[in-house]
Design a protein around this motif. Structure first.
Motif, short mmCIF file in Angstrom:
data_model
loop_
_atom_site.label_atom_id
_atom_site.label_comp_id
_atom_site.label_asym_id
_atom_site.label_seq_id
_atom_site.Cartn_x
_atom_site.Cartn_y
_atom_site.Cartn_z
N THR A 88 -8.03 -1.59 4.69
CA THR A 88 -7.74 -2.96 5.12
C THR A 88 -7.78 -3.93 3.95
O THR A 88 -6.86 -4.73 3.76
CB THR A 88 -8.75 -3.40 6.20
OG1 THR A 88 -8.65 -2.52 7.33
CG2 THR A 88 -8.48 -4.83 6.65
N LEU A 92 -4.57 -5.93 2.08
CA LEU A 92 -4.50 -7.39 1.98
C LEU A 92 -4.32 -7.84 0.54
O LEU A 92 -3.46 -8.67 0.23
CB LEU A 92 -5.76 -8.01 2.58
CG LEU A 92 -5.85 -8.03 4.11
CD1 LEU A 92 -7.26 -8.36 4.56
CD2 LEU A 92 -4.86 -9.05 4.67
N GLN A 95 -0.86 -7.38 -1.08
CA GLN A 95 0.20 -8.33 -0.76
C GLN A 95 0.29 -9.45 -1.80
O GLN A 95 1.35 -10.04 -2.00
CB GLN A 95 -0.06 -8.94 0.62
CG GLN A 95 0.07 -7.95 1.77
CD GLN A 95 -0.20 -8.61 3.11
OE1 GLN A 95 -0.29 -9.83 3.22
NE2 GLN A 95 -0.32 -7.80 4.15
N VAL A 216 -3.40 -16.54 1.73
CA VAL A 216 -2.45 -16.42 2.84
C VAL A 216 -2.10 -14.97 3.16
O VAL A 216 -1.35 -14.71 4.11
CB VAL A 216 -1.15 -17.22 2.56
CG1 VAL A 216 -1.46 -18.70 2.38
CG2 VAL A 216 -0.43 -16.66 1.33
N GLU A 218 -2.06 -11.51 4.83
CA GLU A 218 -2.43 -11.20 6.21
C GLU A 218 -1.91 -9.81 6.59
O GLU A 218 -0.79 -9.44 6.23
CB GLU A 218 -1.86 -12.24 7.16
CG GLU A 218 -2.27 -12.05 8.61
CD GLU A 218 -1.76 -13.16 9.52
OE1 GLU A 218 -1.45 -12.87 10.69
OE2 GLU A 218 -1.66 -14.31 9.04
N ASP A 220 -2.12 -7.32 10.18
CA ASP A 220 -2.58 -7.12 11.56
C ASP A 220 -3.46 -8.28 12.03
O ASP A 220 -4.47 -8.08 12.71
CB ASP A 220 -3.35 -5.80 11.69
CG ASP A 220 -2.48 -4.59 11.35
OD1 ASP A 220 -1.27 -4.65 11.66
OD2 ASP A 220 -3.00 -3.62 10.78
N GLY A 221 -3.06 -9.49 11.64
CA GLY A 221 -3.81 -10.67 12.07
C GLY A 221 -5.08 -10.94 11.31
O GLY A 221 -5.83 -11.87 11.64
N VAL A 222 -5.37 -10.14 10.27
CA VAL A 222 -6.60 -10.29 9.49
C VAL A 222 -6.28 -10.93 8.15
O VAL A 222 -5.29 -10.59 7.50
CB VAL A 222 -7.26 -8.91 9.26
CG1 VAL A 222 -8.49 -9.05 8.37
CG2 VAL A 222 -7.63 -8.27 10.59
N ARG A 223 -7.12 -11.87 7.76
CA ARG A 223 -7.01 -12.48 6.43
C ARG A 223 -8.32 -12.31 5.68
O ARG A 223 -9.37 -12.03 6.27
CB ARG A 223 -6.68 -13.98 6.55
CG ARG A 223 -5.26 -14.24 7.04
CD ARG A 223 -4.89 -15.70 6.87
NE ARG A 223 -3.51 -15.95 7.23
CZ ARG A 223 -2.88 -17.11 7.04
NH1 ARG A 223 -3.54 -18.15 6.51
NH2 ARG A 223 -1.62 -17.25 7.38
#
Length: 402
Positions: A88, A92, A95, A216, A218, A220-223
């Motif tokens: 995870t 992030l 990106q 910014v 993100e 699966d809705g996680v930041r």
């Protein structure tokens, strides 16, 4: 073979390399009674350990000393995490810190290298670490993160403190590590506070830099949380800064010991990437990686119990005669070169592309500018503590221009 036979001329690292060779002869797996750890030494076993996070966890909680200020960095430091949390966090961060971002830094790295070498253009002797290998990656990372130019010196101070290792011996035990963590706590606290303030300013006024992109990112809705970003930035300071310093300094030392290799690279600069891979094999900045067994496991003819600290020894794996032809010969034309210096598997070093890019550009300019780079007296070379990182801390050179 003695360590003095390893290179064309004696180097400041010969004693350390000699210790690695002695250790290699004890492989593939041995128990270090004094440190209370299992050492995995051959290439196949080290690669197997690094490729199996389910059996060999990167989370060393409970096996190594902890300190509250250092624990704050763990939230974003995915090097010490296992799946699924590792996946995870790395997704992030990926990106924001993309291959395109790294490649886009090339013109700026060229410019910075030119400026730093211009500053010593009138000198026939200078310290290549102070002049180039240390400041270059610091400036690159600071600019990448949108850190004000006036604050770049803080990054240098933090890195110098974190990697000095002056209070540690060559083979520190857990009590030594605990004392070192406590001594470094004020530095870590200052770094954490500064970076949190930096991130919060970016939340109020986002910029088009790495910090802004991390905010910014993100999946699966996680930041990423602010503290996770701090942890990643601390990791980047290691992966993208001190590794470059070590790689570039070690490259200069290797070429000083092997003048024929230096002459070949001047004549054929296209060989530089291959040469740097050999430097990485020869002198890995971090010779060992720690792992924790999650179950009883058989390896190298030994049975290791659950919750045992395992040290995967990259430096000996990189000299395994079962994997490398003439492993005790420094060969800048070596291909293939399956060294494990940047790790293997899911934890392959995130900062490797940046370190390789910076070192290639900087070494090319050094070889282009100077017809000769010589270490006049090895007694003037100061090394970092190899228990922390294999790297020159000070490297005075005498230079001649074409």
């Amino acid at each position: 073979m003695t360590s003095k036979e390893l290179s064309a001329s004696p180097t400041v690292f010969d004693e350390l390399i000699g210790r690695w060779l002695t250790l290699r002869a004890a492989g593939p797996v041995r128990h270090d009674e004094r440190q209370g750890v299992w050492q995995v030494l051959d290439h196949r076993s080290v690669a197997a350990v690094l490729a199996d996070p389910a059996t060999y966890s990167s989370d060393l909680s409970g096996l190594t000393p902890t300190q509250p200020d250092f624990e704050t960095f763990r939230e974003g430091n995915f090097v010490g995490m296992d799946p699924p949390r590792h996946r995870t966090l790395r997704t992030l961060v990926s990106q924001a810190f993309t291959p395109r971002v790294v490649a886009g830094l090339e013109p700026r790295i060229h410019t910075l290298t030119t400026e730093l070498l211009d500053a010593v253009a009138d000198r026939d002797r200078f310290d290549v670490v102070d002049a180039l290998a240390y400041p270059l990656p610091v400036i690159v990372i600071a600019e990448l993160l949108g850190v004000p130019a006036g604050d770049r010196g803080l990054f240098q101070e933090w890195a110098a403190a974190l990697f000095a290792g002056d209070d540690l011996g060559d083979a520190p035990d857990m009590a030594d590590l605990e004392r070192a963590l406590n001594a470094l706590a004020p530095t870590v606290r200052e770094m954490n506070g500064y970076l949190l303030d930096h991130i919060r300013r970016h939340r109020r006024d986002p910029g088009d830099d790495l910090t802004g992109r991390l905010l910014v990112a993100e999946a699966d809705g996680v930041r990423l949380t602010d503290q996770e970003i701090v942890g990643f930035v601390a990791l980047l300071l290691v992966a993208g800064h001190i590794t470059t310093t070590a790689l570039l300094g070690s490259a200069v030392l290797c070429l000083d010991a092997h003048p024929d290799a230096a002459a070949l690279l001047r004549a054929e600069p296209g060989r530089l990437p291959t040469a740097l891979e050999e430097v990485l094999r020869w002198l890995p900045p971090f010779p060992e990686l720690g792992r924790r067994t999650t179950r009883e496991v058989e390896i190298g003819g030994h049975t290791l119990p659950t919750d045992t600290l395992v040290m995967a020894h990259l430096a000996t794996a990189n000299r395994d005669p079962a994997r490398f032809t003439e492993p005790d010969r420094f060969d800048v034309t070596r291909r293939p070169n399956p060294h494990l210096t940047f790790g293997h598997g899911i934890h392959f070093c995130f900062g490797a592309p940046l370190a390789r890019l910076e070192a290639r550009i900087a070494l090319r300019q050094l070889l282009d500018r100077f017809s000769d780079l010589a270490v006049p007296d090895h007694r003037d070379v100061v090394l970092q503590n190899p228990a922390v990182i294999v790297s020159p801390r000070h490297l005075p050179l005498e230079v001649r221009r074409p």
